[in-house]
Structure formats: C-alpha cells, structure tokens
Design an enzyme around this catalytic site. Structure first.
Site, PDB file in Angstrom:
ATOM      1  CG  HIS C  56     -17.724 -34.728 -39.937  1.00 47.47           C
ATOM      2  ND1 HIS C  56     -17.254 -35.275 -38.779  1.00 47.47           N
ATOM      3  CD2 HIS C  56     -18.225 -33.513 -39.601  1.00 47.47           C
ATOM      4  CE1 HIS C  56     -17.474 -34.437 -37.769  1.00 47.47           C
ATOM      5  NE2 HIS C  56     -18.049 -33.362 -38.250  1.00 47.47           N
ATOM      6  CG  HIS C 218     -17.975 -33.059 -33.747  1.00 51.69           C
ATOM      7  ND1 HIS C 218     -19.276 -33.460 -33.678  1.00 51.69           N
ATOM      8  CD2 HIS C 218     -17.844 -32.379 -34.905  1.00 51.69           C
ATOM      9  CE1 HIS C 218     -19.913 -33.025 -34.757  1.00 51.69           C
ATOM     10  NE2 HIS C 218     -19.077 -32.378 -35.511  1.00 51.69           N
TER      11      HIS C 218
END
Ligand SMILES: Nc1ncnc2c1ncn2[C@@H]1O[C@H](COP(=O)(O)OP(=O)(O)O)[C@@H](O)[C@H]1O
Ligand SMILES: Nc1ncnc2c1ncn2[C@@H]1O[C@H](COP(=O)(O)OP(=O)(O)O)[C@@H](O)[C@H]1O
Ligand SMILES: [Mg+2]
Ligand SMILES: [Mg+2]
Ligand SMILES: [Mg+2]
Ligand SMILES: [Mg+2]
Lengths: 217, 329, 329, 217
Positions: C56, C218
């Site tokens: 991320h 995700h």
C-alpha cells in the site's frame, strides 16, 4: 494554363484533407508509435479540426490573410514539432503572397517554396533527414520545374502530387537525423516518416482539388 | 483504453483545472493557454519556467511553487506547447528581471520555446534558455537532435528555482542551470507501453517477460529489448550506462529513482536499494535521494535513475526550501 | 509478472531498507521486524503507530516523520504484521506517554494488533487503539468484520500525529483520532487487478472496458462490476455512495483523491475536478485537497475518494506541519 | 488402540503437509483471490517453509515445547489472519499438553480442541461462518466422538480426516461473516474458504501420517 485559387477553395480543400487524415488515424498513429511518440496523428488531426472549425472565417478573408491565420491556428492548436513547422511555414507563405485576394499557380509554387525553406531553417533540417520535408521539398522542385517547362496545369499537378507521394515513400529507407526516429538504433530505417506521409496527403489532396475543380478538363 | 477521463481532447485543461483547485497557491490560465503559475508573484525576481507535452505529471505543473518554477506551460499529451502558450507562461513569470526557460531537448520543444522567446523579446521581456539532455540512452550529438531530456530536468527546475529565489540575475540563474545540466545523467527502462488518450490504444507491445532498456519518456525506442531482469541487474545495467558516460567517481551526488507512472513505489525503493549498494561500492557518496514519480509517461510501467554531481553551490540550491507540491524540500 | 524486484519473498525488507537509505530521518529495524521509525525520538510524547500489510506504499512507512507517525510496522504483502513486529513498533514509538495504534478494520489486523497491545501492556507500555473503517462499499456491522479501512486512514495518521506532537495525552489523541474516524467516508474503484509478488499472477480479471465500483485495496470484491464510465459519472457514483452514508451537507471537508498505484496523476486530477464541481453544487466547502497515491494496491489501476468533515480542532491538526515524506504539510 | 506421536513425527508430518500446500499454490491462491485478497497461500506456504526450516530444532524438543515454538513461528512468519489464528491455536494446544515429551491420541484430541477454542475466541467466530474453523471444528467433534465410542485408531483417524474434508467442502455454501469473503455481495457463496481448505490439508496429512506410521496395520 494556370488557375485561380481562392480562400473558399482553400477551405474546401481543408475539409477534404481533414477527412483524409481523420480516416487514417490508426495508420498514422502506428507510424509515429513505431519510431516516435505516437502523437503525430492526434496532433495533426486536432489541427485540421480547428482549421475546419474556422472555415467560415477563413473563406471570407483574402488568401494571404487566410494563410497567416492558418499558420497561427496550426502553431497554436497542433503543438509539438508539426505545429510550429506548419505554423511557421504558413506564415512564411503568407508573406510571399502578401496583398493577394487569390493566387495563381506561380503564387502557389512560390508559397510552397517559402514553406519548405522556412521548415528547413526552423527545423535545422535538410532533405534526406527523414522528415516531412522529404515530401514537400521534391514536390516544390517538381512544381518549379513543371512551371518553367510550361506544361499543362493538370500535368503539373500530377507531377507535384507524384513527387510528394514518392518523397514520402522514400523516407522508408532514410536514416532519421532530426525528430524522434533519430533515437532508434536503426534510425527508423524500414519505417515511413509519419510527418512525410501526412504532408503527402495534404499535397495530394490539394493537387486533386485543383485538378477536379479549378482546371478545365 | 481504460482511463478516468471525460473527453480525450480535454484531458489537459480538465487536469490543470483540477490541479489549480487542489493547490490554492497556483492559478490556471484557462483552456487553450494551459499555464499554471504562482498566485503570489514576487517582484524583481528572475522568473523560471518550464513546460512540454502533457502526460508527464507531476511534471511540469506540480513543480510550480516557491523555490522552484514560477510557471509551467502544458502542451497536449506528448506534444510541445505552442509558442503562444509559452509566451503566456513567460509573461506570468516575468517580474522585470527576465525569465529562464528550462527546455527538454526535443526538436518540437526547442522550436516552440525558441519562437516564444523571440516573441517575448519583441514584447520587451528578456529571456534565456537552457536545454536539458540527460538521457544517456541516446548518443550525444550536435548534428542530430541528440540526447533527450528526461527526469533530470526536475533537478534543473529545483536548482534554477532556488537560485532565482535567492535573487540571482538571469545570467547567474542560467549559468547554474547549465552547470546542473552538465553534471546530470539519466537512464531509464520501460515494462509496459502507455496509451495516448486521443489515440486510444498502445503504440507498441512488450511481451509478458520483456522490458526495453533506454526507452524514452514518450515511449521512444531504447537501446535493447530484452528479458526482464532482477532489480539488482537492472540497477547495474542502468548505472553502467550512466557511469560509462560521465565520471562520478569520488564525487557526491543527488540520486533520483523515478517511476514512469504505472510502477509502484515498492519497486522503486527496491531498485534504489540496489542503486545505493553499487554507488557505495564505487565510492560515490549519496548526498540526497529522491524516490517517486517525478517525470512520468502516463501509465507506463518503468523507471529511470538519475545522478547529479554536486558541489557546495549546487548542494545549497538543492537544499533550499521548495513549496512546489511535487517536490517539497 | 513484470516487477522490479529480486526475490518475491524479500520485497518488504528490501523496500524498507531502500526507504530508510533514502530518508535519513528514519531508521529501519531490519529484516523480519520490518519497522520504520523516527531516528530522533522526542521524549514524553504520545507515540502514534500504524501498519498493516505491505503493498500500500507510501502507506505506512512514508507517513513516519515529525507531525505524523512515530513508527510504521509492515507485514508481508497484504498480510497484517505479526504481534512481535507490532510490539517492536510500539517500543520504538514509546517515550513514556503511551502509544496509540491506528488499525485498519480487517480481522487479521485487529487480531494481530490486539495481541501486540496485550504484549506491550505486559511490558508496561500503555496503549490505546482506534480502528479505521471508512469504506462505504461495505455495510457497517458489529456482527461481521464490517467496513474496511482504506485511504481515509491517512487522515487519521495526520491528525493523531499532530495532536501527539502538540503534547496531548494518550486519551486525548485517541479521542481526536476517533472523532476523525467518525467523520471520514471513502469509496473506491478499480480498473485492473494487482499481482502479489509471491503469487506471480493476477487473482482476477477485469475486461478491457470494465471496472469494479467499491473494490477494496486488496482487490476484495466491490459492489458492482460494470462498464467503464466517464470521470464525471465516476465522481457522481463514488460521491453518491459517500453522501448517502454520511451527511456532509453544509460542512467543510478535506478531500482526498487517492490513486491505487497504476493510475496516473493526470486522471486523479481530472477526477478531482469533477468531485469539486459536485461538492460545490451541493454546498459542501472544500477546505483542503490531497490528490496523489496515498494508499495503494501495488500496481492496481483505480482510485478512491475520501471526505473528512472538519471543525476548527481538526483543521488545526490537519494544517499542523508534517515532515513525513509522503505527506508534507 | 492409541499411538505415540513424538516431535520427530510432527516434523515429518510438517514436511509432508508443506509439500502438499506447496503443490496447491495456484488453487489456493485462486480461492483467496476469488473472495479475499489472494495471499492465503503465500502466507501459509511461507509459514510451513519456516517450520520445515526449524525442523532440526523442533524434533529435538519435547512436544509441548515444539507446539509452542510452532505457534510462535507461525504467528511471526505467516502474519495476516492465519498467522495469528494458527499461532494462538498452537500456543493454546501447547498448554493443554504441558509437560509431555510425546502425546497419545487423547492428548492430540485435547490439543485440537484447545486449538479450535482459541481460534473461535480470537477470531470472534463460530462454526458456520465460512472460516478455517469449519474444517477444524467438525474434525474435533468427530475425534471426541470416536474416542468415546472406543473404535480403532485407524478408523478414528479416517473419521477425523473425513470430517475435516467434508467441513471444508461445506464452506462452499456458507455465507462469510468474518474475513474478507464477507465483503462480497453474495458473501462468497459458491466458493470454498481457502483457510478451511488448507486446514483440511493439514488434518488430512496428519491423520494419514498417523495411519501410515504410528498405527499397526
Ligand atoms: N527538426 C525537424 N525538422 C523537420 N521536420 C521535423 C523535425 N522534427 C520532427 N519533424 C517532423 O515532425 C514529425 C513528427 O511530428 P509530431 O509527431 O507532431 O511531433 P513530435 O515529434 O514533437 O511528437 C516527424 O515525423 C517529422 O516529419
Ligand atoms: N475472524 C476469523 N476467524 C476465524 N478465521 C478467520 C477469520 N478471519 C479470517 N479467517 C480465516 O483466514 C483465512 C484467510 O487467511 P489469510 O488469507 O492468510 O489472511 P487475510 O484474510 O488476513 O488475508 C480465511 O479463509 C478464513 O478461513
Ligand atoms: Mg510525435
Ligand atoms: Mg510529440
Ligand atoms: Mg491478507
Ligand atoms: Mg488473504
């Protein structure tokens, strides 16, 4: 022998070549993608769209003013290499036909010669360097020769057109010196120069327009 | 083509409109002019402007701000801005001490900025230019267009901008910008093509395991197309081209590991980790590092590495505060 | 899979090693621990940490710095860090006043941070936690895991970090972090999948003209898979979900338009331009805007929009200086 | 009737299941990608790789210590939901067999029961929520029943294994409440839970190992 080309004619021609360019989008984009950055079609297409959009205004101007306006539009709407090269070229052309409402064949030849000279100077380029000059330059040479040989207007236009198309085709085997194709290891050899191809479209469409509309059959 | 856009023909103006709304320190000239400039204009300071085709965001508009550019001029995607746009940028940047134009070495940019500077001179604005040519993938040459300007350009913005902010004259700012250019080398690679919004599809393809070493930031051809390599080998490869071209041994450098738009930060840091190891082995000391998307090619996956040799003067300018959103120092 | 990496199993440690070399203000704990923390530890200040799976970036390590996080703890790609790693992060962040854990609402993160906080308490370190759940793509629920934490988390880091920097107590920092969470809503979309380095291929596909509204960071499923829409329609769609869930009318907000990693800045600015138009029509006033890659999903193409309702207290913390490289204010 | 399971046996079993998991990479990654974030296989595979790497050390420990060490390794190497759930479970199991060098069938049943209880508590989850618990829980129930019914060790293991496999299969029609599959509009119905599948691999391999090696044929 000669013909009279008005701003109205020029606007008609612009609409024709605009369509021709529009239809060849994938092909031209592919040529620039192969050796350059892929934007030549979108640049030149946008340029002709804005010329066409200004058609109303252009066709009511004297031809010298129309050329100047076309130059300014191309310079500011196209951007990139082509925008400034065409822009500069049309402005230079406008100067050699200064004061004219419409032009004849000799004027057109002079205008085209002024264009190619301006392009060569601005682009620091010569014929043989795999650029749009390689279509315009032989066309101008052919035009000058035809005029001095005193052959028919129709034949003249056919010769000019052929020189432009052959010139574009000849870029296939040239090594690029200027422009993005020069970055290639093989200098773009084997690929046509996109700028030369779109130049040849313009010359071809102009010659055809003159043949079809301005010269007695 | 999947892009978050409206009309492909309006991407530049809509982007800059958005950018100016997001950054209250700048103003946007409006569609067709495509200039982003500082809202607060400092008087009697040399102006520094840059610009070029769009599609390289945050370049160039993201570098407008205190300590860096005064204005950025955007062309259409991958197309140099036209002289009239550049002239507007020059006017925005001018506060009486002249304006430096930072140009990337592409024939389109050169021709357009050249004409713009002539137009500016006609309007009584003094200009000077520098041409960035840092991409060692292309042999240098005076006959042909020569080396391309790529990510190293951002260092030139930074340093020229700092010098201008400190009250240097146009000649001084130009000189330090030129010195920066002389000490910068970059080398890139790409893993995927990019798609011009107005064209709608990729201009070339790279196979699932292929990359192209030396590809330009407009997808211009590189040196070799080859199988993808590890981060370590890639760092070696990119640096070897740079170090063959310029002798950085024993010097202190600023390093930029630049992403082309589609490559995640994770990979850039992994690459930098390898770059650092090689430089440290070679005794080249890193003074300051920049890792991120600084000079992109739309959504292209790929990267470039840039080295800038520093001396005390350049260090001072590099460290001088910058409030440009894409290059905060 | 084309990624600039060496061994897929080492991506996290090599990335953080690179990051710490690039940013002299932080230190790296070393492989297996995967904690990035400030080098200069301020004494007697509440510590603020965050963390989660990797992939991320710049979250979370890029948010370590003065005014923001004291430490960030990285798990493997998309996997929460383990309690022992988090404990190290807590220890790094602790300077006697306790540590706030900013957790994203995923069952893995909750369980691991929970155990870490128990371990910390056993070692005499006071901790408090907040759980960010801003993703309106998922219905809120106490029975199930409920809403995911996505890009809005970055605002929580910023505000909690500023409060801690200003000397607030652990309870106060926790309270303002919770208040921030209560006023944040986000909604995202994705256009391409991402590839986990250790897996080597995409887990799902999206057709050439498809996008998924509401997809998680995700690649978790969204609300609808549909034809790609224009930036204008996308802004309407994302905002409508947000505004249905929380009443921002008449308020002042911070806006974040976040890229998922593979989407160029150009598109994010175009999207923000549309977001701004809609908010202004609705009388929602934008106080501050953040456009960029803040909470990514590897190389995924896509974006999210986040709104945070502000009052004077939150404005003060949002505007407080931050030296974290990925969030300079 | 019963058997004796040593740390050495457990390490042998770990190597077997590690291989089983390794071979099913695409399948398990696909299951987690369909309803979650796609990392379950890489998490659990990495976990078993590190257990295997610690094999030398583990096989020389008493089994209670080995379970504790396994728990710590899984917790710290796997991460994510599975890491903490397995980690906590093994630590809880280690407590109920405290002081033992090796374990018998009743001990193993107790250990597995402690595991599932710890997982349920930590995950705030119950059977039927489409998680790894849906494989372990029925296996433990079957184990307890078989032990009280006093059937053969071999049959017991067959029943336990079947319950685990059936339990994993049963997750297909369950709606997810915990974990990432709960984010799906259809709550993952139609897809197996990856955590339940890898749990069933482990129980299956363990039962088979006991049948093949620890029980007289
Ligand atoms: N220096 C130059 N002199 C003459 N023509 C040039 C020069 N550089 C480029 N060209 C022409 O311009 C064409 C490319 O135009 P375009 O794609 O619009 O610009 P750019 O190269 O800036 O992307 C080339 O195919 C070539 O014909
Ligand atoms: N709260 C929970 N309780 C029990 N099991 C859970 C819980 N959350 C997730 N799981 C299990 O964990 C598995 C996912 O593991 P993994 O992919 O490693 O972690 P993550 O979901 O954090 O990516 C799911 O398939 C499910 O079996
Ligand atoms: Mg081009
Ligand atoms: Mg171009
Ligand atoms: Mg995960
Ligand atoms: Mg998972």
């Amino acid at each position: 022998m000669s013909f009279t080309l008005t701003s109205k004619d020029y606007v008609n021609y612009i609409n024709i070549v605009k369509q021709r360019i529009y239809e060849n989008g994938d092909y031209i984009s592919g040529l620039d993608a192969a050796t350059g950055d892929g934007d030549h079609w979108s640049n030149i297409n946008m340029g002709f769209e804005s010329l066409a959009a200004a058609g109303e205004e252009l066709q009511n101007m004297p031809i010298d003013a129309a050329f100047k306006k076309i130059g300014m539009l191309m310079m500011s709407k196209i951007g990139g290499s082509s925008g400034i090269l065409y822009g500069g070229a049309y402005m230079a052309a406008s100067k050699v036909i200064a004061g004219k409402e419409s032009i004849d064949s000799q004027d057109l030849c002079n205008a085209m010669e002024a264009m190619v000279n301006d392009m060569m100077q601005r682009g620091k380029a010569e014929p043989g360097m795999k650029t749009m000059i390689d279509s315009l330059y032989p066309a101008v040479m052919a035009y000058k020769q035809a005029l001095s040989a005193n052959i028919s207007g129709r034949e003249t236009m056919i010769l000019v057109k052929k020189a432009a198309i052959d010139g574009a085709e000849a870029t296939r085997n040239m090594e690029a010196v200027k422009g993005r194709a020069s970055y290639q290891t093989n200098k773009g050899v084997g690929n046509l120069d996109p700028g030369a191809v779109t130049m040849s479209y313009q010359i071809e469409c102009l010659c055809d327009y003159i043949i079809d509309n301005l010269i007695d059959k | 083509m999947k892009k978050i856009i409206n009309n492909p023909n309006n991407v530049v103006s809509e982007m800059l409109e958005g950018l100016a709304k997001a950054n209250p320190a700048v103003k946007y000239s409006g569609a067709g002019v495509e200039v982003i400039s500082r809202k607060e204009k400092k008087q009697n300071k040399v102006g520094v402007i840059s610009g070029g085709g769009s599609g390289h965001e945050p370049a160039h508009a993201g570098y407008v701000g205190y300590g860096m550019l005064d204005a950025a001029v955007a062309g259409n995607v991958f197309a140099s801005p036209s002289p009239d746009r550049i002239l507007e940028g020059i006017k925005e940047a001018d506060s009486g001490q002249g304006v430096l134009l930072v140009i990337k070495n592409y024939s389109g940019d050169i021709m357009n900025f050249q004409m713009a500077s002539e137009l500016a001179e006609m309007e009584g604005i003094k200009t000077a230019s520098v041409v960035v040519k840092d991409d060692v993938a292309v042999p240098d040459s005076t006959y042909s267009t020569g080396r391309r300007g790529i990510a190293g350009t951002v260092f030139v913005h930074k340093i020229a901008g700092a010098a201008a902010e400190q009250g240097k004259t146009l000649e001084e700012v130009q000189a330090v910008a030129q010195k920066t250019i002389d000490n910068i080398r970059s080398m890139g690679m790409a893993m995927t093509p990019c798609i011009l919004p107005a064209v709608g599809k990729a201009g070339f393809e790279l196979a699932e395991d292929e990359c192209e070493i030396g590809m330009g930031i407009h997808g211009e051809p590189g040196i070799t197309r080859q199988k993808m390599v590890s981060a370590k080998e890639l760092a070696e490869r990119l640096l070897s081209h740079i170090l063959e071209d310029y002798d950085y041994s024993g010097s202190e450098v600023a390093v930029m590991v630049n992403g082309l738009g589609g490559t995640p930060l994770m990979e850039l840091y992994i690459l930098f980790n390898e770059v650092e190891k090689i430089l440290s082995e070679k005794g080249i000391k890193i003074y300051r590092t920049f890792v991120g998307n600084y000079m992109t090619s739309l959504e292209m996956a790929g990267c470039s590495v840039t080295l800038l040799k520093l001396d005390d003067e350049l260090k001072g300018y590099l460290d001088y505060p910058s409030m440009a959103p894409a290059f905060r120092v």
